[in-house]
Motif scaffolding. Structure first.
Motif: not given
Ligand SMILES: [Zn+2]
Ligand SMILES: [Zn+2]
Length: 185
Positions: A145-149, A81-85
């Motif tokens: 952090t919401v983990d969309l993975t 996963g790549k993190r975004f803010l």
């Protein structure tokens, strides 16, 4: 608010437009609510119309409007996963390194604990397995952090509001939130 003269409504909206997303903590949960609820969708609309230059560095505040991040978002990228803010004011996202505190810049991995619901000894987080509390032991701030993975249907802005138990849990463990959400939590 309805008891106040209408010119004071205008000045409170104008003031929030200036400091929204930057100093909400000082304003307080109740004082920020109406101005934020009115202006945030407009900021989001305006930001979505703006052409975006590619971000070449990792920046801790929104590259479009300068506000602080509300929460993090992990999106599927390759095998991980790549993190975004997610911006607390204009609701746009920007890419952010995974092992880096957005508050103080700490980048030592063991100073940046991540708490997730699967860990049985960290039970209050149960029921929200796709939300992580990403904390920093150096500055004592945390970000949800919401983990969309893990859950591709999650909606970061909404899930952050649902994650009040996690914020309370983090507060009990000595961490503070960098930027409150609309409800001031
Ligand atoms: Zn922004
Ligand atoms: Zn930190």
């Amino acid at each position: 608010m309805s008891l106040l003269p209408s010119d004071s409504w205008i000045s409170s909206l104008e003031a929030y437009w200036q400091h929204g997303g930057k100093y909400d903590q000082q304003v307080g949960a109740f004082a920020q609510f109406l101005a934020r609820a009115f202006l945030q969708p407009y900021a989001e609309f305006r930001a979505a119309q703006m052409p975006r230059a590619p971000v070449v560095m990792t920046v801790r505040v929104c590259p479009l409007c300068g506000a602080r991040p509300l929460s993090g978002v992990l999106r599927v990228e390759g095998d991980g996963g790549k993190r975004f803010l997610l911006c607390s004011f204009c609701s746009q996202e920007w890419e952010f390194r995974r092992i880096l505190c957005p508050t103080c810049g700490e980048e030592t991995e063991n100073k940046l604990p991540v708490y997730v619901a699967e860990q049985p000894d960290r039970q209050p987080l149960g029921g929200l397995p796709h939300i992580r509390v990403e904390a920093c032991d150096t500055c004592k701030f945390f970000l949800t952090t919401v983990d969309l993975t893990k859950d591709g249907h999650a909606i970061p802005l909404v899930d952050d509001l649902a994650a009040i138990p996690l914020s309370l849990w983090a507060h009990e463990h000595g961490y503070s939130r960098l930027q409150p959400n609309l409800l001031g939590t």
